[in-house]
Structures are given as structure tokens and as C-alpha cells.
Design a protein around this motif. Sequence first.
Motif, mmCIF file in Angstrom:
data_model
loop_
_atom_site.group_PDB
_atom_site.id
_atom_site.type_symbol
_atom_site.label_atom_id
_atom_site.label_comp_id
_atom_site.label_asym_id
_atom_site.label_seq_id
_atom_site.Cartn_x
_atom_site.Cartn_y
_atom_site.Cartn_z
ATOM 1 N N GLN A 149 -5.003 8.656 0.351
ATOM 2 C CA GLN A 149 -5.513 8.743 1.721
ATOM 3 C C GLN A 149 -6.915 9.346 1.751
ATOM 4 O OE1 GLN A 149 -3.873 6.988 3.765
ATOM 5 N NE2 GLN A 149 -2.141 6.780 2.342
ATOM 6 N N TYR A 150 -7.461 9.694 0.590
ATOM 7 C CA TYR A 150 -8.785 10.317 0.533
ATOM 8 C C TYR A 150 -9.798 9.242 0.171
ATOM 9 C CZ TYR A 150 -5.706 14.246 0.707
ATOM 10 O OH TYR A 150 -4.710 15.112 1.106
ATOM 11 N N MET A 151 -10.531 8.786 1.156
ATOM 12 C CA MET A 151 -11.303 7.560 1.001
ATOM 13 C C MET A 151 -12.524 7.725 0.101
ATOM 14 S SD MET A 151 -9.758 5.007 2.167
ATOM 15 C CE MET A 151 -8.032 5.448 2.345
ATOM 16 N N ALA A 152 -13.158 8.878 0.116
ATOM 17 C CA ALA A 152 -14.359 9.040 -0.717
ATOM 18 C C ALA A 152 -13.994 8.943 -2.204
ATOM 19 C CB ALA A 152 -15.065 10.345 -0.382
ATOM 20 N N PRO A 153 -13.020 9.722 -2.687
ATOM 21 C CA PRO A 153 -12.645 9.556 -4.101
ATOM 22 C C PRO A 153 -12.058 8.172 -4.396
ATOM 23 C CG PRO A 153 -11.251 11.234 -3.023
ATOM 24 C CD PRO A 153 -12.334 10.889 -2.071
ATOM 25 N N LEU A 154 -11.291 7.620 -3.454
ATOM 26 C CA LEU A 154 -10.721 6.284 -3.686
ATOM 27 C C LEU A 154 -11.844 5.242 -3.824
ATOM 28 C CD1 LEU A 154 -8.172 4.559 -3.975
ATOM 29 C CD2 LEU A 154 -8.103 4.327 -1.497
ATOM 30 N N ALA A 155 -12.873 5.372 -3.008
ATOM 31 C CA ALA A 155 -14.006 4.431 -3.083
ATOM 32 C C ALA A 155 -14.682 4.535 -4.449
ATOM 33 C CB ALA A 155 -15.009 4.713 -1.959
ATOM 34 N N ARG A 156 -14.741 5.756 -5.008
ATOM 35 C CA ARG A 156 -15.349 5.898 -6.343
ATOM 36 C C ARG A 156 -14.485 5.216 -7.398
ATOM 37 N NH1 ARG A 156 -16.923 10.948 -4.204
ATOM 38 N NH2 ARG A 156 -15.146 12.025 -5.123
ATOM 39 N N VAL A 157 -13.165 5.350 -7.280
ATOM 40 C CA VAL A 157 -12.278 4.667 -8.235
ATOM 41 C C VAL A 157 -12.424 3.142 -8.094
ATOM 42 C CG1 VAL A 157 -9.884 4.329 -8.964
ATOM 43 C CG2 VAL A 157 -10.637 6.596 -8.220
ATOM 44 N N VAL A 158 -12.520 2.678 -6.875
ATOM 45 C CA VAL A 158 -12.724 1.241 -6.660
ATOM 46 C C VAL A 158 -14.027 0.796 -7.325
ATOM 47 C CG1 VAL A 158 -13.329 -0.473 -4.881
ATOM 48 C CG2 VAL A 158 -11.324 1.020 -4.572
ATOM 49 N N LYS A 161 -16.630 -2.098 -11.833
ATOM 50 C CA LYS A 161 -17.587 -2.111 -12.957
ATOM 51 C C LYS A 161 -16.869 -2.380 -14.276
ATOM 52 C CE LYS A 161 -21.372 0.837 -11.283
ATOM 53 N NZ LYS A 161 -20.981 1.338 -9.939
ATOM 54 N N GLN A 162 -15.668 -1.790 -14.435
ATOM 55 C CA GLN A 162 -14.900 -1.993 -15.676
ATOM 56 C C GLN A 162 -14.383 -3.419 -15.820
ATOM 57 O OE1 GLN A 162 -11.603 0.755 -15.941
ATOM 58 N NE2 GLN A 162 -12.973 2.521 -15.950
ATOM 59 N N HIS A 163 -14.128 -4.046 -14.695
ATOM 60 C CA HIS A 163 -13.557 -5.401 -14.713
ATOM 61 C C HIS A 163 -14.496 -6.334 -13.963
ATOM 62 C CE1 HIS A 163 -9.835 -3.773 -16.343
ATOM 63 N NE2 HIS A 163 -9.941 -2.811 -15.462
ATOM 64 N N LEU A 196 -14.228 1.299 1.286
ATOM 65 C CA LEU A 196 -13.879 0.358 0.218
ATOM 66 C C LEU A 196 -14.594 -0.979 0.437
ATOM 67 C CD1 LEU A 196 -10.043 1.002 -0.239
ATOM 68 C CD2 LEU A 196 -12.001 2.411 -0.888
ATOM 69 N N HIS A 197 -14.676 -1.399 1.688
ATOM 70 C CA HIS A 197 -15.401 -2.641 1.992
ATOM 71 C C HIS A 197 -16.868 -2.506 1.587
ATOM 72 C CE1 HIS A 197 -12.418 -4.858 4.624
ATOM 73 N NE2 HIS A 197 -11.832 -3.682 4.469
ATOM 74 N N ILE A 198 -17.464 -1.377 1.943
ATOM 75 C CA ILE A 198 -18.889 -1.156 1.619
ATOM 76 C C ILE A 198 -19.089 -1.206 0.102
ATOM 77 C CG2 ILE A 198 -20.734 0.584 1.674
ATOM 78 C CD1 ILE A 198 -19.570 1.482 4.423
ATOM 79 N N GLU A 199 -18.195 -0.536 -0.619
ATOM 80 C CA GLU A 199 -18.306 -0.485 -2.080
ATOM 81 C C GLU A 199 -18.199 -1.882 -2.693
ATOM 82 O OE1 GLU A 199 -19.757 1.786 -4.336
ATOM 83 O OE2 GLU A 199 -18.787 2.929 -2.724
ATOM 84 N N ILE A 200 -17.282 -2.683 -2.160
ATOM 85 C CA ILE A 200 -17.086 -4.043 -2.705
ATOM 86 C C ILE A 200 -18.312 -4.916 -2.431
ATOM 87 C CG2 ILE A 200 -15.726 -6.157 -2.449
ATOM 88 C CD1 ILE A 200 -13.292 -4.236 -1.820
#
Lengths: 227, 227, 227, 227
Positions: B164-173, B178-180, B100-104
Motif C-alpha cells: 500500500q506504500y506507493m513510493a517504494p512500490l513505484a521504485r520496485v516497479v 529495468k531488469q526485464h 505506477l502509471h507514471i513510472e511505466i
Amino acid sequence: MQNPLRSSIQDATSVSGDGDARFRALAAELAEVGKGFYARNWVLGTSGNFSAALSKDPVRLAITATGLDKGRLRPEQFLEIDEKETVIRGTGKPSAETLLHIEIVRERKAGAVLHTHSVWSTVLSGLYAAKGGVLMEGLEMLKGLAGVQTHEHREWLPIIPNSQYMAPLARVVSETLKQHPDAHGFLLREHGLYTWGADIDEARRHIEIFEFLMETMVRRMNVPHAI
Amino acid sequence: MQNPLRSSIQDATSVSGDGDARFRALAAELAEVGKGFYARNWVLGTSGNFSAALSKDPVRLAITATGLDKGRLRPEQFLEIDEKETVIRGTGKPSAETLLHIEIVRERKAGAVLHTHSVWSTVLSGLYAAKGGVLMEGLEMLKGLAGVQTHEHREWLPIIPNSQYMAPLARVVSETLKQHPDAHGFLLREHGLYTWGADIDEARRHIEIFEFLMETMVRRMNVPHAI
Amino acid sequence: MQNPLRSSIQDATSVSGDGDARFRALAAELAEVGKGFYARNWVLGTSGNFSAALSKDPVRLAITATGLDKGRLRPEQFLEIDEKETVIRGTGKPSAETLLHIEIVRERKAGAVLHTHSVWSTVLSGLYAAKGGVLMEGLEMLKGLAGVQTHEHREWLPIIPNSQYMAPLARVVSETLKQHPDAHGFLLREHGLYTWGADIDEARRHIEIFEFLMETMVRRMNVPHAI
Amino acid sequence: MQNPLRSSIQDATSVSGDGDARFRALAAELAEVGKGFYARNWVLGTSGNFSAALSKDPVRLAITATGLDKGRLRPEQFLEIDEKETVIRGTGKPSAETLLHIEIVRERKAGAVLHTHSVWSTVLSGLYAAKGGVLMEGLEMLKGLAGVQTHEHREWLPIIPNSQYMAPLARVVSETLKQHPDAHGFLLREHGLYTWGADIDEARRHIEIFEFLMETMVRRMNVPHAI
């Protein structure tokens, strides 16, 4: 030996000679005030601003520069400004709300002006905004306000609509102070508390008292039923 | 002499030569942030995680190792990781939420990412989960968010279902960011707050602001009756 | 060099030779825990008690003497006791609830047992007493409990009626621990929280987690209306 | 070597010889108490006052001078007074409520008297004023009150109407203490808590216990619905 802090307030019109020492002493004292307020969550997120009068006529203030973390203030981050907000000493931009400080010193002959931004003042000022103020009465803590002799005192704490336009806001503050000559402070709606005192210690005491009273009032409203 | 912290953010793509000093300085600064947050009950029970970007393209982070007491962080407990979560420096496993940090950092070009886990964010994110976010408006404290000029600003704080599934959660993040594009943070439901900034100081300020605003909103809801 | 604290837990059956050093290290660590808990208002008024296992079979504990201010504990105020509550080292009377500590170490093979007495546990245990326990679920903070992998975990925190008769109370505790083999703690009604861990750090983490969760649950109940 | 603090309470009638050392030790201890209470928000705005008995018959007290910041007390700011409120040692005016301290020492043979002014006591004393007191029962924390052996104890905490007239108020306090010989403290309505103890440590413990119990009672009332 005379206390330079006290004397800076008493013969505040003569800003010369030991002006440096006064400025540094007031700035150091305000920085300490900031640490205490930050620890109590009253000035999070660089909110809040503090000033002390080096002179009242003409107004000269030691005041926080804008955008600083109030828990880590250093004396050298304070500015000296005149009544036109001109920076006379120090580097940086003065607090956006400097005009309000100037207006308060002028109207109340205050030696210090403190502004906190607590959760309690935000909640309370929103709840009572439509009434234009909050009446505080019957509470012993009111006796800590300068000149108040009894808990039967009724303190009207005016609430002023929040604004980002400082010149008109300063005029509303000035009018409010004139309309309520006995008020010891006021709230900006969902923005926070302004109070003042003859010196920094008195202004700090007034902050503690109003923050206590506002927390008390909101917590009392939380009790949903009669006993 | 140049401040190594600031320069690490500005010319962050060149990680060499004084990379050690940068890493240590950022880790030391994040450790201090942790002490302050722990004292405010925002990262109890080893919750929370913190990172600062050593480089943004490609992403390289100084980040907390997993499972540490955030009130007693030592700089040597931080890890350097690349954009594939590979540990380049230090020993230990990076925080579970490193992705999540990487994605942000990628989406927002952030210099620092901070995650707190307070009682207020847990309560608020549960209450508003069905709405997908919380609207914050009319509050002066919003002005502390980067680029916000007025309390009339409307901040939408998205709430993402916890996982608890970080790969899909990172995609949602990533999709949420992008949406906001104007959002300064987001909540994971009953898990806590993520926010970021150009540097650690700005990210820390954003944490203080959102934590203040969330506490204010819940406390306001506690008042059961009109005035 | 080996960490004496860790080794004291791993090969805890051999209490000799460097037993003094172990005892002093555990007592010093528990004294630090006490300072932190006192600062958070979790052990006011000499409430609370703490122990660490010097040996688990037979049980030997370093435990707080009764009636001490938990914010000012000194290592020399700790006692070593055996499984019959006999004081082997130190002067003073062991905590009234020593039997509960012994029972927990026996049942759970715990390395440390901590008891706090917070406002939140007092309120929550009173509200849920008739149900015999509190169900905690859906909250990320649960993942900090040993062995829990997901916020979807359901933690049952049993509530035991309070009593001043320690022998029967210890039997109820023992039965409760057997009936709920997965429980990480329990409440004594309007008295407080007991939790434990493989070592002091884990037990301290469990206290922080349960105290966080209890505060969250009560604060959530305070919101009187739907969003 | 004998502890001068303890001995000052035991053979308190002989105030001579090492009277200076006793006075200074008690003043230093009360100053520390003040710092702790201030950190917990129990004596904001110069509220609160503290005394310790140098002698009980005739009454001689070390007591805070009026108007001081309780978080920054220095031992030299304490006064010694006799039972007519005459200042025997030190400069300044004794606390306005000195007569209440004298009355309590006389009635209860107390070694120390402490008065806090918290948000919780202000709220609770207002809510229960019409009933003349608050009944506290079923709570384990009650066991920390001197002489209480079980949580089944019922503690009646009388509430006395607030007044600025100290002589009549002292008479009401005296009558209340006589009417409720088992009471460990009392509230002045929307003013705060008075409690006492055989020595400063016991009085401080009683403050912590009552403040805990009052916070617990108000927080419990905040929960608006049944489970």
C-alpha cells in the motif's frame, strides 16, 4: 428474390456483375459472427480469422485483414483475395493464415472457414497433442455436425503442431484433410480451432459445437474422483 | 483529417491548442475500455485503473479518478495529472496507483497503461509468487504481444509483492522494468495485472492476451491427471 | 439541486412530501442493480432480494416483492414496508427474507441491503459451513470494503445455517452481526450472500467484491497440486 | 384486459377465434427465452427446443421448428402441431424431439416445456448415468421449484439413456414421469435437460434453477481436497 448469400455459394464461379453486393453481404455477415465470438471470449487479442468463398474454382475469398479486433470488425475491413493470396479488393494485409483458408476451401469445397482461439481449445490441444488428435464420442451435440445422424458418431478432431511457416503448415493441413476425409475441423496445437461449412451459418454452427464439446471434455477431466 | 488520438501519442510533447479535444477523446476511449473490461469481470468492485499519455516528456496523463465504478465511467470523471501527480484538469483524487502509471510511461515510453484485477490474475499471482514470476511459452496467443513473431517466444511475467506504500512500490516497479526490458507487463501479487502499449488499442490488446494466457494456465493446472 | 437518493439516506427519518420521488428513485436504482446481477448469474431463478432504507429509525424499506425475476424488475414491483413487515405502498408480498433486511438496517444503520445467490457462494458456504465462516486475507480486493485500508486486512465472513423459519433466523443474524461488528457481510449456508452499505452503490460494490473473493477462493482450491 | 398468454393456458381447450393472437404471443415469448438461453451458452449449435401448450386435451403445441439458431428465433419460425406431430400452422419440420414434449404435456399437464443443452448437464449426466439419476438436496435454490417449501427438499433428477429413436424414447420418458411423479425435470444422458411448468415463466424459472444446481454440483466436485 434470391438470397445473394446463398447464390454466392451455389454459382460461385461467376464473380461479376453483382459481385460487390455479394462481397459486402458476406463481409457484413462475418463481421456479425466476429462480434458474437468476441463476446464469448473466443477471439480475444485480435486472434481468430474468418473467410467466405466468393468462388471455389478458382478460389476467391472474402477474408479478414490481419491484426484487427474481431469484436469491432467493419465490412470495409475485409479483403478479397485470390488463390495466390493476392489482394483483389480492399486495403491491408490478409490474415497470416490465409493459405490455410485457401487449402480448406479447395479440399472441402467449403463456403466458409472460421478460426477461433479459445481457452478450451488451447488447453485441450496441449493435453492431447502427443496423441495427434482428440476422439469425441457419445455426445448428442455431435449431431449438429453436418451429416451426423446419431450421438453414437465418433469424431476424430486432428491436432496439428503449430508453426509460423505457412507454406509447410498449409501442406500439413492439406494432408490431414485428405487422411481424415470425415473430419469436420482440426486444431492447431495451443493455437485454436479451424472448422468450415457449406455457408457461414453452418461454419458458425460447427464452431459452437466444437467449442461446446471441447469445454465439456476439459470440464469433465477436472472432476478428480469417481462418483 | 488527422486522428486526434493517434496524433496525441505521436507529438505528445506539445500539449496546447487542441489539448482539450485530445484529453476528451482519450478519456472517452478509456471509458469504453472500462465498460468492456467490466462486462468480462476484470474490474469489479471499482478495481482497476486506466491512463493514456498526453505527453511523455514531461509525463502528462489522462487517468481515472479513484473509487469509480469502471463499468460506468464518464469522460468527465478523468483527470489530467503531471509527473508529480498534481491534478491539472478535472476534480477528484487520482487513482492511488498513479505513481505506477507514471513510472511505466517513463520507463517504456508507453502511450497507455491499463490495470485489471481479474480472478485469474489473483489466483495465478498467488500460486507463482514464490517464484517471482510466471513463464509463458509455446502458446500462439503470445504472438499478439508487440514485437513477438512466434509462439516459441518465452514471456516472463514478473510478480511484484503487493504493497500500500506507493513510493517504494513505484521504485520496485521501475527496477523490475529495468531488469526485464522485454517484459510486456507485470503482476502485483493477488492484486492484478499491469500492461501497456504504444496506444490504447495496443494496451487493450495486451490486457486481453495476458488475461487469456492466465486463464489458460490456471485451467490447465485444474486437470488433475495425465491423459 | 440535491440528489434525492443521497438525501433519502442522510435525512431518512423524514418520510413525507417528496417521499414518492425517493421511493421511485430507489426502486429504479435497485431494478438496475438486479439486471446487472442477473446478467452475471448471481440471481437466477427469482432468487435474491434487494432493499434500500427510506428511513432507519423507524425502519422503512423499499424492497423487492417475492417471486420476481430479478433480471426484469420494474420499479412498480417494489414495496414499501415498515419494521413489522407491513406493506405501506405497492401490491404483492414482500420477500420472504424481509426480516433479515430489517435486522441488518437496524444493526448496521445500512442504507441498502443486497442478497445474491451465486454458484460460488453456494459451493464455498457448503465447504466451510463446519468452520462457521470463511477467513479472507491477503487479497487486494478486500480494500474495496468500506473502511478497509490494506490488503493485509483479515475479513471474517460468517456462515449461518440456512433455515425457512424467518423469526429465529433473524435473531441469529442479529446475534452474528453483534458478535462480528467488523463483518461486511455474511453467508447463509448453500443459500447465498448478504451484504450492505451506506447507500446502494456501496452495497453493490460489496456484492461485487465478495462475489469476486468467493470465486477466487474456490478456483484456487481447484488447483490440485503445488507449483 | 385479460392477458392472452395466461388465458391460453387456463382455457386451453378452446382453440379458436383469437387462436392466432395466442399462438403469436407464445411464439414471441419463447423466442425471447431462446435469446436469453443462447446468451448463457445453454442452447449452442442449434441445440435445445421449446414449446408452449395451446391446448392440453387434445394436445396442441406451439413448438420450435428443427435446426434453428436458438439465439435468433423469430415468432414466424414456430409451428403449431397436434398430438400426432402433424403441422397445423407454419412451415418447416418440428423439432426431432417433439414427441417428448407431447408426452410431458400429457403426463404433467404442463403449459410449457423447455429443453436446454448445457455443458454442465452434459458433464453431470455422464458422471451419474450409472446411478440412473442425481439427488439434489440441502440447497436453497430447490425452493424455486413449483410446490417446494424448504431447502431440505430432496429432488431426484432422473437420467434417461440417450437415443435417436423417438417413439421408444417417448415411452421411456412417459414411464419415468409416472415412476417419479414429483420430479420437476429429467436429463437425457450427455444430451441435456428437460423441464416444464404451468406457463413459460415457470418453465424458464425451472431451467434456471436446474442449470444453477447442476453447475453447483459439478463445481463442488472439482474441489479435490477437504478444507
